[in-house]
Design a protein around this motif. Structure first.
Motif, mmCIF file in Angstrom:
data_model
loop_
_atom_site.group_PDB
_atom_site.id
_atom_site.type_symbol
_atom_site.label_atom_id
_atom_site.label_comp_id
_atom_site.label_asym_id
_atom_site.label_seq_id
_atom_site.Cartn_x
_atom_site.Cartn_y
_atom_site.Cartn_z
ATOM 1 N N ILE A 165 0.889 -1.105 0.028
ATOM 2 C CA ILE A 165 0.064 0.227 -0.013
ATOM 3 C C ILE A 165 0.903 1.259 0.019
ATOM 4 O O ILE A 165 0.673 2.218 -0.721
ATOM 5 N N SER A 166 1.992 1.277 0.871
ATOM 6 C CA SER A 166 2.854 2.436 0.788
ATOM 7 C C SER A 166 3.601 2.578 -0.623
ATOM 8 O O SER A 166 3.746 3.702 -1.067
ATOM 9 N N HIS A 167 3.857 1.624 -1.285
ATOM 10 C CA HIS A 167 4.614 1.479 -2.482
ATOM 11 C C HIS A 167 3.369 1.985 -3.689
ATOM 12 O O HIS A 167 3.982 3.047 -4.226
ATOM 13 N N GLY A 168 2.163 1.636 -3.373
ATOM 14 C CA GLY A 168 1.173 1.932 -4.356
ATOM 15 C C GLY A 168 1.063 3.723 -4.217
ATOM 16 O O GLY A 168 0.778 4.389 -5.238
ATOM 17 N N LEU A 169 1.049 4.255 -2.995
ATOM 18 C CA LEU A 169 0.496 5.486 -2.604
ATOM 19 C C LEU A 169 2.015 6.323 -3.200
ATOM 20 O O LEU A 169 1.488 7.408 -3.822
ATOM 21 N N ARG A 170 3.111 5.903 -2.863
ATOM 22 C CA ARG A 170 4.213 6.655 -3.391
ATOM 23 C C ARG A 170 4.190 6.775 -5.067
ATOM 24 O O ARG A 170 4.308 7.683 -5.390
ATOM 25 N N MET A 171 3.663 5.641 -5.738
ATOM 26 C CA MET A 171 3.697 5.663 -6.956
ATOM 27 C C MET A 171 2.732 6.679 -7.675
ATOM 28 O O MET A 171 2.867 7.318 -8.551
ATOM 29 N N MET A 172 1.394 6.504 -6.893
ATOM 30 C CA MET A 172 0.254 7.387 -7.565
ATOM 31 C C MET A 172 0.853 8.816 -7.063
ATOM 32 O O MET A 172 0.376 9.844 -8.026
ATOM 33 N N ALA A 173 1.395 9.350 -6.034
ATOM 34 C CA ALA A 173 1.890 10.423 -5.929
ATOM 35 C C ALA A 173 2.986 11.062 -6.961
ATOM 36 O O ALA A 173 2.819 12.195 -7.298
ATOM 37 N N LEU A 174 3.872 10.127 -7.439
ATOM 38 C CA LEU A 174 4.623 10.542 -8.498
ATOM 39 C C LEU A 174 4.110 10.661 -9.627
ATOM 40 O O LEU A 174 4.540 11.466 -10.619
ATOM 41 N N PHE A 175 3.255 9.639 -10.255
ATOM 42 C CA PHE A 175 2.670 9.547 -11.592
ATOM 43 C C PHE A 175 1.228 9.672 -11.626
ATOM 44 O O PHE A 175 0.835 9.330 -12.761
ATOM 45 N N GLY A 176 0.455 10.083 -10.698
ATOM 46 C CA GLY A 176 -0.995 10.143 -10.818
ATOM 47 C C GLY A 176 -1.332 11.275 -11.793
ATOM 48 O O GLY A 176 -2.534 11.465 -11.939
ATOM 49 N N ARG A 177 -0.377 12.344 -11.773
ATOM 50 C CA ARG A 177 -0.824 13.513 -12.387
ATOM 51 C C ARG A 177 -0.649 13.163 -14.233
ATOM 52 O O ARG A 177 0.381 12.567 -14.213
ATOM 53 N N ALA A 185 10.072 1.155 -14.762
ATOM 54 C CA ALA A 185 9.754 0.874 -16.191
ATOM 55 C C ALA A 185 8.581 1.455 -16.641
ATOM 56 O O ALA A 185 7.783 1.786 -15.744
ATOM 57 N N PRO A 186 8.387 1.815 -17.917
ATOM 58 C CA PRO A 186 7.098 2.208 -18.359
ATOM 59 C C PRO A 186 5.879 1.741 -17.954
ATOM 60 O O PRO A 186 4.720 2.723 -17.707
ATOM 61 N N TRP A 187 5.812 0.551 -17.871
ATOM 62 C CA TRP A 187 4.495 -0.034 -17.508
ATOM 63 C C TRP A 187 4.081 0.120 -16.027
ATOM 64 O O TRP A 187 2.954 0.453 -15.634
ATOM 65 N N GLN A 188 5.177 0.409 -15.311
ATOM 66 C CA GLN A 188 4.904 0.755 -13.746
ATOM 67 C C GLN A 188 4.297 2.181 -13.914
ATOM 68 O O GLN A 188 3.467 2.307 -12.914
ATOM 69 N N VAL A 189 4.871 2.948 -14.550
ATOM 70 C CA VAL A 189 4.272 4.431 -14.638
ATOM 71 C C VAL A 189 2.984 4.287 -15.009
ATOM 72 O O VAL A 189 1.937 4.988 -14.473
ATOM 73 N N GLU A 190 2.551 3.473 -16.173
ATOM 74 C CA GLU A 190 1.059 3.284 -16.815
ATOM 75 C C GLU A 190 0.275 2.968 -15.500
ATOM 76 O O GLU A 190 -0.918 3.285 -15.517
ATOM 77 N N ARG A 191 0.569 1.829 -14.872
ATOM 78 C CA ARG A 191 -0.076 1.258 -13.907
ATOM 79 C C ARG A 191 -0.474 2.227 -12.678
ATOM 80 O O ARG A 191 -1.531 2.348 -12.208
ATOM 81 N N ALA A 192 0.586 2.955 -12.144
ATOM 82 C CA ALA A 192 0.344 3.888 -11.367
ATOM 83 C C ALA A 192 -0.512 5.039 -11.858
ATOM 84 O O ALA A 192 -1.414 5.528 -10.983
ATOM 85 N N ALA A 193 -0.460 5.549 -12.668
ATOM 86 C CA ALA A 193 -1.362 6.531 -13.450
ATOM 87 C C ALA A 193 -2.902 5.920 -13.469
ATOM 88 O O ALA A 193 -3.976 6.542 -13.122
ATOM 89 N N ALA A 194 -3.116 4.647 -14.038
ATOM 90 C CA ALA A 194 -4.249 4.063 -13.952
ATOM 91 C C ALA A 194 -5.000 3.830 -12.347
ATOM 92 O O ALA A 194 -6.029 4.022 -12.254
ATOM 93 N N ASN A 195 -4.025 3.305 -11.656
ATOM 94 C CA ASN A 195 -4.571 3.016 -10.137
ATOM 95 C C ASN A 195 -4.906 4.522 -9.617
ATOM 96 O O ASN A 195 -5.912 4.685 -8.848
ATOM 97 N N ALA A 196 -4.372 5.516 -9.827
ATOM 98 C CA ALA A 196 -4.684 7.025 -9.381
ATOM 99 C C ALA A 196 -5.951 7.314 -9.785
ATOM 100 O O ALA A 196 -6.753 7.728 -9.281
ATOM 101 N N ARG A 197 -6.327 7.175 -11.151
ATOM 102 C CA ARG A 197 -7.694 7.362 -11.824
ATOM 103 C C ARG A 197 -8.767 6.536 -11.163
ATOM 104 O O ARG A 197 -9.744 7.331 -10.764
ATOM 105 N N ARG A 198 -8.466 5.157 -11.103
ATOM 106 C CA ARG A 198 -9.652 4.187 -10.312
ATOM 107 C C ARG A 198 -9.800 4.558 -9.140
ATOM 108 O O ARG A 198 -10.833 4.521 -8.573
ATOM 109 N N TRP A 199 -8.774 5.175 -8.165
ATOM 110 C CA TRP A 199 -9.001 5.276 -6.829
ATOM 111 C C TRP A 199 -9.292 6.675 -6.234
ATOM 112 O O TRP A 199 -9.565 7.208 -5.389
ATOM 113 N N ARG A 200 -9.208 7.637 -7.388
ATOM 114 C CA ARG A 200 -9.602 9.036 -7.452
ATOM 115 C C ARG A 200 -8.586 9.499 -6.466
ATOM 116 O O ARG A 200 -9.127 10.251 -5.425
#
Length: 337
Positions: A246-258, A270-285
């Motif tokens: 959860i901590s890792h996911g929050l950090r990734m969303m903070a970095l790549f959610g915009r 990796a690019p796919w990790q950036v894409e997944r973090a952005a998708a998670n940020a959208r889904r989790w609002r």
């Protein structure tokens, strides 16, 4: 044919069988190129004589016969594998052969354990070549996974690669590469996606804490709780890993959610990790405030999963599961008013 003892004997030793076998094949191929007229005789120290054949030779007897001088043609290239399970007679024969000034070219494979060290010491003393094969790091393992997929006319997508590493682990490179090969063979067009490996290895792979948390970010509460319980059935004390994910996911969303966010300099993502973090940020609002609110709770949750901070306060496994499930229920829901 090698002119002296040092050039005549090569030992390949290391803890990872796949890498030792690869190096062994390269050494044998080089020997064959140097002496194209020589046959290759492979002797496996783990082989057992046929009990139904009273005249069957033991490993040491076969080795002695192979290394004995012959009046008919050149001696063969002798390849000895499984030195770590060899008996004393076999090791004694090899030590003597290593010190002989003439004789067959010898290539020996060893897994790095204590048994058989006397042969390696004899080879070192005779200034023979001893090749030490180190265990592969994770970057090398991932490279070999991709190469294996390509060799079998397939392609391993980054998400599938990550899932296989997390689920199967890197302790057994042979098992991991076999999983890659099977995934390529069983995928319709040879392209291995995360969904394909989920379908192919549903039981033998362990559940990843990151997979649980991905369902959490997407609001898939039922699936997140199901996987959490499956994870708990396989291993105790999963709470620390879930909180870390959860901590890792929050950090990734903070970095790549915009939109358009880029990885900071020096961060290996990796690019796919950036894409997944952005998708998670959208889904989790995800918003800065929501990320900060959850992040502030994590140190106490981590301490709870590890036993608690106050003296005499510690939850049992069932209580920890209740705390985790409550956390997942809250985080899977939409932002609270």
């Amino acid at each position: 044919m090698p002119a002296n003892t040092a050039d005549r004997v090569t030992i390949v030793t290391g803890p990872e069988p796949v890498l030792v076998e690869r190096e062994l094949d390269e050494v044998i191929a080089r020997r064959v190129r140097e002496s194209q007229d020589l046959d290759v005789v492979r002797i496996d120290c783990s082989a057992k004589p046929d009990r139904d054949d009273a005249g069957a030779a033991s490993v040491s007897e076969r080795l002695a016969q192979t290394l004995a001088p012959s009046l008919f043609g050149e001696p063969p290239i002798v390849v000895v594998v499984g030195l770590e399970v060899s008996d004393e007679n076999t090791q004694s024969i090899l030590k003597s052969a290593i010190t002989e000034p003439d004789g067959s070219p010898i290539v020996i494979a060893h897994n790095g354990s204590a048994r058989g060290r006397g042969v390696i010491n004899a080879a070192t003393k005779a200034k023979s070549q001893v090749i030490k094969v180190k265990r592969a790091n994770e970057r090398d393992v991932r490279s070999m996974m991709r190469q294996s997929a390509k060799a079998h006319r397939g392609r391993l997508l980054p998400e599938a690669e990550q899932w296989l590493v997390e689920a199967i682990g890197t302790d057994s490179l042979a098992l991991l590469l076999a999983a890659v090969e099977q995934s390529v063979r069983d995928s319709p067009d040879g392209t291995v996606s995360e969904e394909h490996v989920h379908a192919i290895f549903p039981l033998q792979a362990k559940v990843s804490s990151f997979k649980v948390v991905d369902h959490l970010w997407a609001g898939r509460l039922d699936e997140a709780v199901r996987l959490l319980r499956q994870m708990e059935m396989r291993e105790k004390g999963v709470g620390v890993a879930i909180v870390a994910a959860i901590s890792h996911g929050l950090r990734m969303m903070a970095l790549f959610g915009r939109p358009g966010a880029q990885a900071p300099a020096g961060m290996n993502v990796a690019p796919w990790q950036v894409e997944r973090a952005a998708a998670n940020a959208r889904r989790w609002r995800a918003s800065g405030a929501r990320i900060a609110k959850v992040a502030a709770q994590l140190p106490d949750l981590d301490a709870t999963m590890k036993g608690g901070l106050a003296d005499g306060i510690a939850l049992d496994d069932e209580q920890k599961m209740a705390v985790l499930e409550g956390l997942i229920i809250r985080l899977s829901a939409g932002p609270q008013p």
